[in-house]
Design a protein around this motif. Structure first.
Motif, PDB file in Angstrom:
ATOM      1  N   SER A  31     -47.545  81.698 103.436  1.00 27.77           N
ATOM      2  CA  SER A  31     -46.335  81.621 104.455  1.00 27.77           C
ATOM      3  C   SER A  31     -45.230  81.360 104.036  1.00 27.77           C
ATOM      4  CB  SER A  31     -46.918  80.819 105.633  1.00 27.77           C
ATOM      5  OG  SER A  31     -45.837  80.648 106.405  1.00 27.77           O
ATOM      6  N   THR A  32     -43.890  82.287 104.074  1.00 25.35           N
ATOM      7  CA  THR A  32     -42.737  82.004 103.558  1.00 25.35           C
ATOM      8  C   THR A  32     -41.704  82.659 104.402  1.00 25.35           C
ATOM      9  OG1 THR A  32     -42.386  83.847 102.268  1.00 25.35           O
ATOM     10  CG2 THR A  32     -43.429  81.770 101.291  1.00 25.35           C
ATOM     11  N   GLU A  33     -40.549  81.741 104.888  1.00 20.07           N
ATOM     12  CA  GLU A  33     -39.689  82.306 105.931  1.00 20.07           C
ATOM     13  C   GLU A  33     -38.392  81.988 105.357  1.00 20.07           C
ATOM     14  OE1 GLU A  33     -42.725  83.299 108.688  1.00 20.07           O
ATOM     15  OE2 GLU A  33     -40.305  83.964 108.563  1.00 20.07           O
ATOM     16  N   LYS A  34     -37.309  82.701 105.860  1.00 23.60           N
ATOM     17  CA  LYS A  34     -35.950  82.385 105.313  1.00 23.60           C
ATOM     18  C   LYS A  34     -35.590  81.683 106.296  1.00 23.60           C
ATOM     19  CE  LYS A  34     -35.002  85.740 102.251  1.00 23.60           C
ATOM     20  NZ  LYS A  34     -34.282  85.504 100.914  1.00 23.60           N
ATOM     21  N   GLY A  35     -34.660  80.637 105.704  1.00 24.06           N
ATOM     22  CA  GLY A  35     -33.900  79.614 106.497  1.00 24.06           C
ATOM     23  C   GLY A  35     -32.626  79.961 107.150  1.00 24.06           C
ATOM     24  N   ASP A  36     -31.852  79.078 107.594  1.00 29.90           N
ATOM     25  CA  ASP A  36     -30.763  79.496 108.355  1.00 29.90           C
ATOM     26  C   ASP A  36     -29.609  79.949 107.468  1.00 29.90           C
ATOM     27  OD1 ASP A  36     -31.313  76.377 110.036  1.00 29.90           O
ATOM     28  OD2 ASP A  36     -31.898  78.358 110.596  1.00 29.90           O
ATOM     29  N   LEU A  37     -29.528  79.478 106.187  1.00 26.22           N
ATOM     30  CA  LEU A  37     -28.475  79.926 105.239  1.00 26.22           C
ATOM     31  C   LEU A  37     -29.115  81.107 104.329  1.00 26.22           C
ATOM     32  CD1 LEU A  37     -25.700  79.417 104.121  1.00 26.22           C
ATOM     33  CD2 LEU A  37     -26.922  77.721 102.235  1.00 26.22           C
ATOM     34  N   SER A  38     -28.485  82.241 104.177  1.00 29.78           N
ATOM     35  CA  SER A  38     -28.843  83.220 103.533  1.00 29.78           C
ATOM     36  C   SER A  38     -28.706  82.843 101.790  1.00 29.78           C
ATOM     37  CB  SER A  38     -27.879  84.522 103.475  1.00 29.78           C
ATOM     38  OG  SER A  38     -28.268  85.390 102.635  1.00 29.78           O
ATOM     39  N   SER A  39     -29.830  83.141 101.230  1.00 34.19           N
ATOM     40  CA  SER A  39     -29.941  82.769  99.785  1.00 34.19           C
ATOM     41  C   SER A  39     -30.467  83.999  99.014  1.00 34.19           C
ATOM     42  CB  SER A  39     -30.811  81.498  99.763  1.00 34.19           C
ATOM     43  OG  SER A  39     -30.938  81.365  98.342  1.00 34.19           O
ATOM     44  N   GLU A  40     -30.253  84.083  97.959  1.00 37.78           N
ATOM     45  CA  GLU A  40     -30.480  85.106  97.007  1.00 37.78           C
ATOM     46  C   GLU A  40     -31.933  84.608  96.236  1.00 37.78           C
ATOM     47  OE1 GLU A  40     -26.242  87.091  96.414  1.00 37.78           O
ATOM     48  OE2 GLU A  40     -27.129  85.578  94.845  1.00 37.78           O
ATOM     49  N   SER A  41     -32.393  83.327  96.718  1.00 38.23           N
ATOM     50  CA  SER A  41     -33.391  83.102  95.992  1.00 38.23           C
ATOM     51  C   SER A  41     -34.572  83.354  96.597  1.00 38.23           C
ATOM     52  CB  SER A  41     -33.451  81.395  95.948  1.00 38.23           C
ATOM     53  OG  SER A  41     -33.209  81.036  97.302  1.00 38.23           O
ATOM     54  N   THR A  42     -35.974  83.318  96.078  1.00 37.39           N
ATOM     55  CA  THR A  42     -37.126  83.535  96.834  1.00 37.39           C
ATOM     56  C   THR A  42     -38.084  82.733  96.334  1.00 37.39           C
ATOM     57  OG1 THR A  42     -37.974  84.673  94.669  1.00 37.39           O
ATOM     58  CG2 THR A  42     -36.734  86.153  96.324  1.00 37.39           C
ATOM     59  N   VAL A  43     -39.121  82.414  97.246  1.00 41.19           N
ATOM     60  CA  VAL A  43     -40.231  81.459  96.983  1.00 41.19           C
ATOM     61  C   VAL A  43     -41.502  81.950  97.165  1.00 41.19           C
ATOM     62  CG1 VAL A  43     -38.766  79.498  97.979  1.00 41.19           C
ATOM     63  CG2 VAL A  43     -40.027  80.855  99.480  1.00 41.19           C
TER      64      VAL A  43
END
Lengths: 116, 116
Positions: free
Chosen positions: B54-66
């Motif tokens: 399970s992974t979700e994007k947070g509030d701040l857009s980021s070019e990183s991935t997890v």
């Protein structure tokens, strides 16, 4: 939406003086409120939290904070500052809306310096 | 004593390089988070995970991935680092539950990334 405002990015006190760090929040539902402390070159650690019940909460290292709903505030205090209290302090809010919303919204932080 | 570990503590790297910031916790926590911290600014949530796969994007857009292949491990990857990615990255975890009174965030000591 929720937001946190910390008044004063830098607070300076003398050793033994009262520490007062201000935090105001906005939240559309009853909030959970937190104070975290960050020492230099370290991560954040929980200082204290308010969830429900008693509005005056005590934390570690002699700090306490009072939840005032009418003022939407959660100010952090300590009666007598110690040199070891020098750190950055972050106020955070999480909406108590149930479900699985675990996200915290942080303020910009207040850097506390303690003068001898 | 930290039960959540981030490596490296400091990283200076050239533009265009691929980097992975490591984060591991030994507490068996289901929820993990990545925050980005810049001086004088709020901590911004960039990624979070409810559990394995399970992974979700947070509030701040980021070019990183997890990714979250194992409960204890939550690495963050930048495929092509840029100077705008220069920041401090904080990893955190919490227990599953109501996310508040019994589930404060536990933070690692952070990775300070500089992209030249």
């Amino acid at each position: 939406a929720q937001s946190v405002t910390q008044l004063g990015s830098h607070v300076s006190v003398s050793e033994g003086a009262l520490v007062l760090l201000r935090c105001n929040y906005s939240s559309s539902v009853p909030p959970y409120l937190f104070w975290y402390v960050q020492y230099p070159n370290q991560g954040l650690q929980l200082l204290l939290k308010y969830t429900t019940g008693a509005t005056l909460v005590k934390g570690i290292n002699g700090f306490e904070a009072e939840f005032k709903k009418s003022e939407t505030s959660f100010h952090l205090t300590k009666p007598s500052a110690h040199m070891s209290d020098a750190a950055e302090y972050f106020c955070a809010v999480r909406e108590n809306s149930g479900g699985s919303n675990y996200k915290l919204t942080f303020g910009k932080g207040t850097l506390l310096t303690v003068n001898p | 004593e930290a039960d959540i570990y981030q490596t490296p503590r400091y990283l200076v790297i050239g533009t265009g390089k691929k980097i992975t910031l490591e984060c591991s916790q030994t507490m068996g926590h289901d929820k993990m988070y990545w925050y980005q911290q810049d001086p004088g600014m709020e901590l911004h949530l960039i990624h979070y995970s409810y559990g394995v796969n399970s992974t979700e994007k947070g509030d701040l857009s980021s070019e990183s991935t997890v990714s979250r292949i194992r409960t204890e491990h939550f690495p963050l990857t930048l495929e092509s680092a840029r100077p705008s990615h220069t920041s401090q990255y904080l990893c955190a975890s919490s227990e599953w539950g109501d996310g508040s009174s019994n589930s404060p965030l536990h933070f690692g000591n952070g990775t300070r990334l500089t992209v030249t």
